[in-house]
Design a protein around this motif. Sequence first.
Motif, PDB file in Angstrom:
ATOM      1  N   LEU A 158       0.619  -1.402  -0.029  1.00 22.53           N
ATOM      2  CA  LEU A 158       0.124   0.021  -0.087  1.00 22.53           C
ATOM      3  C   LEU A 158       0.724   1.266   0.045  1.00 22.53           C
ATOM      4  CD1 LEU A 158      -2.662  -1.177   2.430  1.00 22.53           C
ATOM      5  CD2 LEU A 158      -3.273  -0.607  -0.002  1.00 22.53           C
ATOM      6  N   LYS A 159       2.032   1.192   0.606  1.00 20.81           N
ATOM      7  CA  LYS A 159       2.806   2.235   0.658  1.00 20.81           C
ATOM      8  C   LYS A 159       3.625   2.613  -0.524  1.00 20.81           C
ATOM      9  CE  LYS A 159       5.544   3.163   4.345  1.00 20.81           C
ATOM     10  NZ  LYS A 159       6.403   2.778   5.358  1.00 20.81           N
TER      11      LYS A 159
ATOM     12  N   GLY B  35       0.578   5.879   8.441  1.00 18.33           N
ATOM     13  CA  GLY B  35      -0.588   5.707   9.258  1.00 18.33           C
ATOM     14  C   GLY B  35      -1.754   4.884   8.291  1.00 18.33           C
ATOM     15  N   ASP B  36      -2.116   5.715   7.181  1.00 23.80           N
ATOM     16  CA  ASP B  36      -2.999   5.018   6.480  1.00 23.80           C
ATOM     17  C   ASP B  36      -2.778   3.569   5.990  1.00 23.80           C
ATOM     18  OD1 ASP B  36      -4.662   7.290   6.375  1.00 23.80           O
ATOM     19  OD2 ASP B  36      -4.101   8.088   4.456  1.00 23.80           O
TER      20      ASP B  36
ATOM     21  N   MET C  92      -4.425  -3.222  16.591  1.00 25.51           N
ATOM     22  CA  MET C  92      -5.192  -2.348  16.931  1.00 25.51           C
ATOM     23  C   MET C  92      -4.534  -1.059  17.698  1.00 25.51           C
ATOM     24  SD  MET C  92      -8.642  -4.305  18.180  1.00 25.51           S
ATOM     25  CE  MET C  92      -7.769  -4.956  19.687  1.00 25.51           C
ATOM     26  N   PHE C  93      -3.473  -1.413  18.466  1.00 20.41           N
ATOM     27  CA  PHE C  93      -2.535  -0.272  19.156  1.00 20.41           C
ATOM     28  C   PHE C  93      -1.902   0.546  18.091  1.00 20.41           C
ATOM     29  CE2 PHE C  93       1.354   1.178  20.785  1.00 20.41           C
ATOM     30  CZ  PHE C  93       1.158   2.151  21.507  1.00 20.41           C
ATOM     31  N   LEU C  94      -1.337   0.208  17.185  1.00 23.33           N
ATOM     32  CA  LEU C  94      -0.671   0.882  16.223  1.00 23.33           C
ATOM     33  C   LEU C  94      -1.856   1.684  15.409  1.00 23.33           C
ATOM     34  CD1 LEU C  94       1.802  -1.764  14.105  1.00 23.33           C
ATOM     35  CD2 LEU C  94       2.253   0.174  15.965  1.00 23.33           C
ATOM     36  N   CYS C  95      -2.955   1.234  15.203  1.00 21.89           N
ATOM     37  CA  CYS C  95      -4.157   2.060  14.473  1.00 21.89           C
ATOM     38  C   CYS C  95      -4.588   3.194  15.407  1.00 21.89           C
ATOM     39  CB  CYS C  95      -5.233   1.038  14.150  1.00 21.89           C
ATOM     40  SG  CYS C  95      -4.949  -0.279  12.910  1.00 21.89           S
ATOM     41  N   TYR C  96      -4.503   2.759  16.662  1.00 23.40           N
ATOM     42  CA  TYR C  96      -4.718   3.878  17.557  1.00 23.40           C
ATOM     43  C   TYR C  96      -3.800   5.028  17.770  1.00 23.40           C
ATOM     44  CZ  TYR C  96      -6.361   5.671  22.183  1.00 23.40           C
ATOM     45  OH  TYR C  96      -6.707   6.605  23.326  1.00 23.40           O
TER      46      TYR C  96
ATOM     47  N   PRO D 281      -7.720  12.199   4.525  1.00 18.73           N
ATOM     48  CA  PRO D 281      -8.314  11.728   5.569  1.00 18.73           C
ATOM     49  C   PRO D 281      -7.608  12.024   7.019  1.00 18.73           C
ATOM     50  CG  PRO D 281      -6.864  10.028   4.798  1.00 18.73           C
ATOM     51  CD  PRO D 281      -7.135  11.172   3.870  1.00 18.73           C
ATOM     52  N   ASP D 282      -8.700  12.302   7.861  1.00 21.35           N
ATOM     53  CA  ASP D 282      -8.464  12.583   9.469  1.00 21.35           C
ATOM     54  C   ASP D 282      -7.343  13.644   9.470  1.00 21.35           C
ATOM     55  OD1 ASP D 282     -10.307  10.642   9.904  1.00 21.35           O
ATOM     56  OD2 ASP D 282      -9.008   9.021  10.484  1.00 21.35           O
ATOM     57  N   ARG D 283      -7.581  14.994   8.993  1.00 29.35           N
ATOM     58  CA  ARG D 283      -6.888  15.882   9.211  1.00 29.35           C
ATOM     59  C   ARG D 283      -6.931  16.477  10.813  1.00 29.35           C
ATOM     60  NH1 ARG D 283      -2.164  14.913   6.601  1.00 29.35           N
ATOM     61  NH2 ARG D 283      -2.836  14.944   4.455  1.00 29.35           N
ATOM     62  N   GLY D 284      -8.309  15.976  11.384  1.00 32.46           N
ATOM     63  CA  GLY D 284      -8.328  16.435  12.674  1.00 32.46           C
ATOM     64  C   GLY D 284      -9.040  17.893  12.668  1.00 32.46           C
ATOM     65  N   CYS D 285      -8.844  18.676  13.973  1.00 36.13           N
ATOM     66  CA  CYS D 285      -9.480  19.805  14.043  1.00 36.13           C
ATOM     67  C   CYS D 285      -8.471  20.794  13.865  1.00 36.13           C
ATOM     68  CB  CYS D 285     -10.013  19.927  15.704  1.00 36.13           C
ATOM     69  SG  CYS D 285     -11.120  18.723  16.035  1.00 36.13           S
ATOM     70  N   CYS D 286      -9.009  22.246  13.972  1.00 33.39           N
ATOM     71  CA  CYS D 286      -8.178  23.362  13.608  1.00 33.39           C
ATOM     72  C   CYS D 286      -7.059  23.494  14.573  1.00 33.39           C
ATOM     73  CB  CYS D 286      -8.928  24.528  13.572  1.00 33.39           C
ATOM     74  SG  CYS D 286     -10.281  24.599  12.216  1.00 33.39           S
TER      75      CYS D 286
END
Length: 306
Positions: free
Chosen positions: A23-24, A34-35, A92-96, A273-278
């Motif tokens: 995938l990378k 991360g993705d 799951m920890f890596l994803c978290y 994806p998932d850029r988070g908040c400001c």
Amino acid sequence: MLSILAAGSIFFPGLFLLSKRCLKHTPGLALSEGDATIVSARLVSSIQAIMASLAGYIIASSCEDVIEDQHWLTSTYILFAVPYFAYDIYAMFLCYWHKLQVKGHEEEEGGRPKPMGSEVASYLRREFLMVLHHVVMVTICFPVSVFWRQGKGDYFQGVMFMAELSTPSVCLGKILIRYKKQHTLLHKVNGALMLVTFFVCRVLLFPYLYYAYSRYASIPLYTVPLVAPWQCNVGAFCLMAPQVYWFTLICRGAFRLFTGASRSRPPATLNKPDRGCCPGQGAPLPPPANGYSPVPHKADRETDTH
């Protein structure tokens, strides 16, 4: 026995690493670390679920006597799949951890990364039920299934393998959410499929096991808990309880999805994806392992229909 355990210990982590590398480095994908980690973890979980479901179908369909008939694949797949649950706790920890990094949690400490011990403790609190489920599968269900049964009840074991049939739709739902695709028809169709498969394969599964035994023993269904070994009743309750809890979360997410309660403006960019908040704003915790949050946070209203 040891060779099968070793094979599972190599297969699942190896598949995860191979998938992440592809995938990378595949042209046209080139996902970030991360993705690639998160998508690879979902892919391995889906493959394991498909393998378990196929094994379960083969076992259950070959057993005419639900108690005495045996199939070699039962113990073999149990031994092969046990390492998956240990691997999946780490995956799951890596994803978290990657989700926390992307959502900007590291900035809450003034730019200093949190100690790894703090991240592990936060992960265990957030995913306590899922981690506990995996630990129980390895430390209790494995020895019970391989040794305590003494070769009896392969039919029931095969049916329980097919509980994994709901996992691919759960994993696809998480990936769609990560890539801001929760407003698409695919996400809604997958959500409906997840609702049905989870209810049938994980909630109705346990009443069906009692029903199957009542037919075998020619006794009323309501008397089965009275004649079954107490260990079976306790085990069924402990395994069914978290499934019911997770199903309630799925129902809440599905209700918001199909009633449009969490619908809002489409995200500005779908390829980030998932850029988070400001900057300066607190970022929400990533969704629980089942993919559905029971309470819609502020970020859920913007990016997550679950």
